[in-house]
Motif scaffolding. Structure first.
Motif, PDB file in Angstrom:
ATOM      1  N   ALA B 207       0.840  -1.197   0.000  1.00 36.25           N
ATOM      2  CA  ALA B 207       0.000   0.000   0.000  1.00 36.25           C
ATOM      3  C   ALA B 207       0.877   1.250   0.000  1.00 36.25           C
ATOM      4  O   ALA B 207       0.554   2.247  -0.642  1.00 36.25           O
ATOM      5  N   GLY B 210       2.070   2.375  -3.317  1.00 38.89           N
ATOM      6  CA  GLY B 210       1.058   2.924  -4.220  1.00 38.89           C
ATOM      7  C   GLY B 210       0.577   1.927  -5.245  1.00 38.89           C
ATOM      8  O   GLY B 210      -0.027   2.303  -6.241  1.00 38.89           O
ATOM      9  N   LEU B 216      -6.467  -4.636   1.822  1.00 37.02           N
ATOM     10  CA  LEU B 216      -5.268  -4.945   2.593  1.00 37.02           C
ATOM     11  C   LEU B 216      -5.436  -6.344   3.185  1.00 37.02           C
ATOM     12  O   LEU B 216      -6.554  -6.776   3.476  1.00 37.02           O
ATOM     13  N   ASN B 318      -4.605  -0.326   9.014  1.00 40.37           N
ATOM     14  CA  ASN B 318      -5.307   0.842   8.463  1.00 40.37           C
ATOM     15  C   ASN B 318      -4.642   2.136   8.908  1.00 40.37           C
ATOM     16  O   ASN B 318      -4.398   3.030   8.104  1.00 40.37           O
ATOM     17  N   VAL B 321      -0.900   2.535   7.319  1.00 41.31           N
ATOM     18  CA  VAL B 321      -0.720   2.922   5.916  1.00 41.31           C
ATOM     19  C   VAL B 321      -1.202   4.352   5.668  1.00 41.31           C
ATOM     20  O   VAL B 321      -0.732   5.016   4.757  1.00 41.31           O
ATOM     21  N   ALA B 322      -2.136   4.833   6.506  1.00 39.44           N
ATOM     22  CA  ALA B 322      -2.654   6.188   6.296  1.00 39.44           C
ATOM     23  C   ALA B 322      -1.766   7.239   6.954  1.00 39.44           C
ATOM     24  O   ALA B 322      -1.871   8.417   6.641  1.00 39.44           O
ATOM     25  N   LEU B 325       0.467   9.731   4.657  1.00 40.09           N
ATOM     26  CA  LEU B 325      -0.316  10.721   3.933  1.00 40.09           C
ATOM     27  C   LEU B 325      -0.894  11.757   4.891  1.00 40.09           C
ATOM     28  O   LEU B 325      -0.901  12.956   4.606  1.00 40.09           O
ATOM     29  N   LEU B 326      -1.330  11.278   6.041  1.00 38.92           N
ATOM     30  CA  LEU B 326      -1.891  12.177   7.057  1.00 38.92           C
ATOM     31  C   LEU B 326      -0.836  13.185   7.501  1.00 38.92           C
ATOM     32  O   LEU B 326      -1.099  14.385   7.612  1.00 38.92           O
ATOM     33  N   ALA B 328       1.851  14.122   5.782  1.00 39.96           N
ATOM     34  CA  ALA B 328       2.150  15.025   4.669  1.00 39.96           C
ATOM     35  C   ALA B 328       1.067  16.087   4.527  1.00 39.96           C
ATOM     36  O   ALA B 328       1.351  17.257   4.230  1.00 39.96           O
ATOM     37  N   MET B 329      -0.192  15.675   4.769  1.00 41.17           N
ATOM     38  CA  MET B 329      -1.296  16.630   4.666  1.00 41.17           C
ATOM     39  C   MET B 329      -1.192  17.690   5.748  1.00 41.17           C
ATOM     40  O   MET B 329      -1.408  18.877   5.498  1.00 41.17           O
TER      41      MET B 329
END
Lengths: 221, 339
Positions: B207, B210, B216, B318, B321-322, B325-326, B328-329
């Motif tokens: 994951a 990408g 998953l 869960n 893997v998030a 991105l979290l 980076a956001m």
């Protein structure tokens, strides 16, 4: 499974039904009509269509207009895509090349985003993580007078060529074609290492020595 | 000039190193053994982090909590790197989908008891195949024609006999099928734990890379354990024995006396689709196909336990893997506020 917070979806997560949304990037439809996530990404709903399009964006930045997200590491040549490649060796029947970049053409009104940064608003070349072997056969060099084509007067090893993928090819090579005006050699050098500039559609000239070499020249942009 | 063809020793000799004898977990007195202080359905905490190996397209690291130092026991530590999709080698035949190749390797220092060789042994080969089976169904391989996806899992630390070269041969399911006499042997659950951890870890790395996948996959282990103080009676017959077997999720080989674990099971589970991709069972377990009440069946109870363990591990997966991105956001939002 409950929806996670902050609008990030993880693979497998149910996101709605086909009645509610159209599937965008990073979404697959399950047998029961449920839309599910393929990748880790931000949930983005574009209201321009009816029903609205649901897509997942792997870039962290909020882009105002919709974006084409490109992950260079998972980029693969596809039939129809335009690629940049370097000629590795030639023989009278074909030129062997190695593909090192792919052209990504974003749909109208969107931008290309690579690694979280906006790369371009129009077509752009993205270097792939790995090179892919390709081959330009003598009958695919140009569209007309195919019987008169000679590989030796079209490509030389080391040339950078813009070509279109016409087939996934055999076990190792992608089959490429330069049978369009805008396709062909874009960067070439003489034996002494000087840059060659396009002179005509089949000739290139060196500005220092005036040497004229034969190539299948791409139409300069 | 020094002789470059062979290793020359020092001229004045050396003292050979003397190590203290290797502690064996099985020979520890009962008081030294780690006690399971959590309930039969409680899992150990899982640490999972992605993108720790820069050259890989996707990577992850998984670790279980370290046991107390007095016990001499070990824990589970895994890293996984994913490369691809990339061009296949020249010799590979044309294939319209991606080829998934998985390789699980124990580090030479992975086992607390015995140093392992560099050459892939049968245990590693077996686990690699099982890992590939578990992941194959989850990845959208048709999205990546004519390419290869390579998954490498390295076991940095592992529990029980899993690290020892004996590996699979340590399988001694004691007793016969005819009820009673469970005495002797027992199943080593270390390898099952390694497989379940590797599945979770590899799915996180995929994951992270990408690579598009259906779901998953998380791994879970459960074991049928003789209830302490209950088992071991010579005259106990099959019917009574069943009552004494409890299903324990996420068993650690360090926490149970040798021979206590009667059977164990590891699964790869896609929680969102409610599909099993991999089942591996060891030991001897009685099952009756014609039983009406499935809650009584030991095999079903054990499988359900493993699935529940996998579903719990999925929650960690869960989040894991998030996380990137979290982060980076949040960074992007922070930068926006500054400017």
């Amino acid at each position: 499974m409950p929806l996670p917070t902050s609008g990030i979806a993880v693979p497998g997560q149910p996101l709605g039904t086909t009645a509610e949304f159209l599937p965008g990037t990073g979404i697959h439809i399950r047998k029961d009509g449920q839309l599910s996530a393929n990748i880790v990404g931000r949930i983005h709903i574009s209201p321009t269509t009816t029903p609205p399009t649901l897509s997942l964006l792997s870039s962290p930045q909020d882009t105002t207009n919709s974006a084409t997200i490109v992950n260079p590491a998972t980029l693969l040549p596809q039939v129809g895509s335009t690629v940049l490649c370097r000629v590795t060796r030639t023989n009278p029947r074909q030129a062997n090349v190695s593909i090192f970049a792919l052209d990504v053409v974003p749909p109208k009104g969107t931008v290309v985003v690579v690694d979280g940064a906006v790369a371009a608003a129009t077509s752009t070349s993205i270097p792939t993580g790995d090179t892919f072997p390709g081959v330009i056969r003598v009958q695919d060099v140009r569209a007309t007078e195919k019987d008169k084509v000679r590989i030796a007067s079209s490509f030389k090893p080391g040339d950078i060529v813009r070509a279109a993928v016409i087939s996934l090819g055999d076990q190792s090579n992608y089959y490429l074609s330069t049978g369009r005006n805008e396709l062909g050699v874009v960067v070439a050098r003489t034996d002494s290492g000087d840059l060659l500039y396009p002179k005509s559609w089949k000739e290139m000239i060196c500005s220092r020595t005036g040497i004229v070499e034969e190539r299948k020249v791409a139409k300069p942009i | 000039m020094a002789d470059r063809r062979r290793v020359v020793g020092p001229t004045d000799g050396t003292t050979p190193p003397v190590f203290s004898p290797s502690p064996s977990s099985t020979s520890l007195p009962p008081s030294k053994r780690v006690c399971r202080d959590r309930g039969p359905q409680d899992l150990r905490q899982i640490f999972l982090k992605t993108s720790l190996t820069p050259p890989a397209v996707g990577s992850s690291f998984l670790e279980l909590p370290s046991p107390p130092t007095y016990s001499n026991s070990s824990t589970l530590k895994l890293t996984c790197s994913v490369f691809g999709p990339r061009a296949l080698p020249h010799s590979a035949p044309f294939f319209p989908q991606a080829r998934l190749s998985c390789e699980l390797k124990f580090a030479p220092f992975a086992s607390p008891l015995k140093r392992r060789g560099y050459v892939r042994d049968h245990t590693e080969r077996d686990l690699s195949v099982q890992l590939a089976t578990a992941l194959q169904r989850s990845i959208l391989l048709e999205k990546y024609p004519k390419s290869g996806i390579d998954v490498f899992v390295t076991v940095l630390d592992c529990e029980g006999e899993a690290g020892a070269v004996t590996g699979v041969s340590s399988f001694h399911a004691g007793g016969g099928k005819g009820g009673g006499g469970w005495g002797g042997g027992g199943v080593d659950v270390g390898l099952l734990g390694v497989l379940a951890g590797a599945i979770t870890c590899a799915s996180a790395a995929i994951a992270d890379a990408g690579i598009e996948c259906l779901d998953l996959v998380s791994g879970g282990v459960s074991a049928l354990v003789r209830k302490p103080g209950g088992g071991g009676d010579d005259d106990a017959m099959g019917q009574e024995m069943e009552d004494e077997l409890v299903v324990v999720q996420d068993p650690s080989p360090e926490e149970h006396a040798p021979g206590d674990i009667v059977a164990a099971c590891a699964v790869g589970y896609m929680a969102a689709r409610e599909e099993l991709t991999e089942v591996w069972m060891r030991g001897v377990v009685e099952t009756s196909i014609d039983t009406e009440d499935k809650t009584e069946d030991n095999l079903d109870r054990m499988m359900d336990g493993a699935i529940m363990a996998a579903a719990q591990a999925r929650r960690v997966l869960n989040e894991g893997v998030a996380e990137r991105l979290l982060f980076a956001m949040n960074m992007a939002k922070h930068e926006m506020e500054i400017t």
